[in-house]
Design a protein around this motif. Structure first.
Motif, short mmCIF file in Angstrom:
data_model
loop_
_atom_site.label_atom_id
_atom_site.label_comp_id
_atom_site.label_asym_id
_atom_site.label_seq_id
_atom_site.Cartn_x
_atom_site.Cartn_y
_atom_site.Cartn_z
N VAL A 44 11.80 35.28 -44.31
CA VAL A 44 10.95 35.89 -45.33
C VAL A 44 11.04 35.08 -46.61
CG1 VAL A 44 12.81 37.55 -45.87
CG2 VAL A 44 10.50 38.08 -46.54
N ALA A 45 9.90 34.92 -47.26
CA ALA A 45 9.88 34.25 -48.57
C ALA A 45 9.46 35.28 -49.61
CB ALA A 45 8.91 33.08 -48.56
N ILE A 46 10.15 35.23 -50.74
CA ILE A 46 9.95 36.24 -51.79
C ILE A 46 9.53 35.54 -53.08
CG2 ILE A 46 11.13 38.07 -53.09
CD1 ILE A 46 12.87 38.62 -50.76
N ARG A 139 4.08 21.82 -37.35
CA ARG A 139 4.07 20.82 -38.42
C ARG A 139 4.57 21.43 -39.73
NH1 ARG A 139 4.07 18.28 -42.28
NH2 ARG A 139 2.60 16.82 -43.19
N PHE A 140 4.34 22.71 -39.88
CA PHE A 140 4.79 23.43 -41.06
C PHE A 140 5.62 24.64 -40.63
CE2 PHE A 140 1.01 21.17 -42.52
CZ PHE A 140 1.52 20.56 -43.66
N PRO A 141 6.51 25.11 -41.49
CA PRO A 141 7.30 26.29 -41.10
C PRO A 141 6.40 27.50 -40.92
CG PRO A 141 7.60 25.80 -43.44
CD PRO A 141 6.80 24.67 -42.87
N VAL A 142 6.76 28.35 -39.97
CA VAL A 142 5.98 29.57 -39.75
C VAL A 142 6.86 30.76 -40.18
CG1 VAL A 142 4.75 30.99 -38.06
CG2 VAL A 142 4.70 28.49 -37.86
N PHE A 143 6.67 31.19 -41.40
CA PHE A 143 7.43 32.34 -41.89
C PHE A 143 6.94 33.61 -41.20
CE2 PHE A 143 8.97 29.67 -45.26
CZ PHE A 143 10.18 30.27 -45.62
N ASP A 144 7.89 34.50 -40.94
CA ASP A 144 7.49 35.81 -40.41
C ASP A 144 6.75 36.61 -41.49
OD1 ASP A 144 8.74 35.42 -37.89
OD2 ASP A 144 10.68 35.72 -38.87
N LEU A 145 7.18 36.43 -42.72
CA LEU A 145 6.53 37.15 -43.81
C LEU A 145 6.71 36.40 -45.12
CD1 LEU A 145 5.20 39.77 -44.98
CD2 LEU A 145 7.51 40.72 -45.19
N ILE A 146 5.61 36.24 -45.86
CA ILE A 146 5.69 35.72 -47.24
C ILE A 146 5.16 36.80 -48.17
CG2 ILE A 146 4.92 33.94 -48.86
CD1 ILE A 146 4.84 31.93 -46.63
N ALA A 201 1.90 39.09 -47.48
CA ALA A 201 1.58 40.36 -48.14
C ALA A 201 1.60 40.16 -49.65
CB ALA A 201 2.57 41.44 -47.74
N PHE A 202 0.46 40.43 -50.28
CA PHE A 202 0.39 40.48 -51.74
C PHE A 202 0.73 41.89 -52.18
CE2 PHE A 202 -2.43 36.80 -51.25
CZ PHE A 202 -2.13 36.04 -52.36
N VAL A 203 1.41 41.99 -53.30
CA VAL A 203 1.73 43.30 -53.85
C VAL A 203 1.29 43.27 -55.32
CG1 VAL A 203 3.53 45.02 -54.18
CG2 VAL A 203 3.77 43.31 -52.36
#
Ligand SMILES: O=C1O[C@H](COP(=O)(O)O)[C@@H](O)[C@H](O)[C@H]1O
Length: 258
Positions: A44-46, A139-146, A201-203
């Motif tokens: 996850v990226a925050i 080719r690029f990282p696949v985050f489960d959630l950003i 997900a945008f918040v």
């Protein structure tokens, strides 16, 4: 991984910030569960800004597997990690200090490299490569959630309107020295990384963001940085907003259900 046409954003709106944060926490736990079942971890990226506080409903929720989280920052201000402007400090104060997350799984910038932003952003990119390269062959990282926010000017992460970084196609992590929002020196994920995520997900909350949200969602052709987030590999972008923030938006809402 195949590239597909971006699917339309999914917009969830909630009457209050409490309901928004509770739904967001449930959404994150579901994403976490699916990711752990598939891969044994949750990447996850925050972001900083108002987002870390909006994650507070996670603190006492059952079902969060903190030991499986691998956390990166979608953007970070190049200041010491305990500086008031640091996104890491904000996330630590608001969330990580209150839950049993493993410190080693929170990937921070190396501030000792702050004199050379190219070196610092390369080092953060290498940190991503260590986490993702052998596990996913993309080719690029696949985050489960950003998890992203958007500022009043429509910026997201540290991708600002009209900035040359909006067209970066190669780097995973880039730096800027001229952020229009202080502090000026930052690093940021680029669009190739954001748009490879499984879920973004945008918040966004509050009436002060109503005009921005209207432009981002109803006039994507204007190309504000937040409108350019359209995961295609394949992925989905979600908007978690409250009613005041979405009051001027015509884009259709979807009823929230897990
Ligand atoms: O500077 C930043 O701003 C954006 C938006 O912040 P918000 O307080 O308006 O929600 C944030 O998403 C980003 O991470 C941060 O560095």
């Amino acid at each position: 991984m195949p590239t597909t046409a971006p699917s339309s954003p999914i917009l969830y709106s909630f009457p209050s910030s409490t309901e928004l944060c509770d739904a967001l926490a449930n959404f994150i736990i579901k994403a976490q569960k699916e990711s752990i079942e598939k891969k044994g971890r949750f990447s996850v990226a925050i972001s900083g800004g108002s987002l870390p506080t909006q994650l507070n409903a996670l603190i006492n929720k059952p079902g969060v597997r903190w030991d499986k989280w691998q956390v990166f920052y979608a953007d970070e201000r190049v200041v010491p990690l305990d500086h008031a402007d640091s996104n890491h400090k904000l996330c630590t104060d608001e969330l990580f200090s209150k839950v049993p997350i493993l410190k080693d799984n929170i990937h921070t910038i190396d501030f000792s490299l702050a004199d050379d932003l190219e070196e610092l952003s390369d080092a953060y990119e290498k940190e991503l490569i260590r986490e993702f390269a052998q596990k996913d062959s993309a080719r690029f990282p696949v985050f489960d959630l950003i998890l992203l926010g958007t500022g009043p000017d429509g910026h997201t992460a540290s991708l600002f309107p009209g900035h040359p970084l909006l067209t970066e196609e190669d780097r995973w992590v880039a730096y800027i020295e001229d952020s229009p929002k202080p502090p000026p020196r930052r690093i940021t994920f680029t669009y190739p990384v954001i748009n490879h995520a499984s879920r973004v997900a945008f918040v966004v909350s509050g009436a002060a963001k109503a005009d921005t949200l209207q432009t981002v969602l109803d006039k994507p052709e204007e190309g504000l940085p937040a409108s350019r987030v359209r995961p295609t590999h394949p992925g989905q972008v979600y908007w978690f907003v409250d009613d005041p923030a979405v009051s001027k938006v015509s884009f259709p809402r979807t009823p929230f259900k897990l």
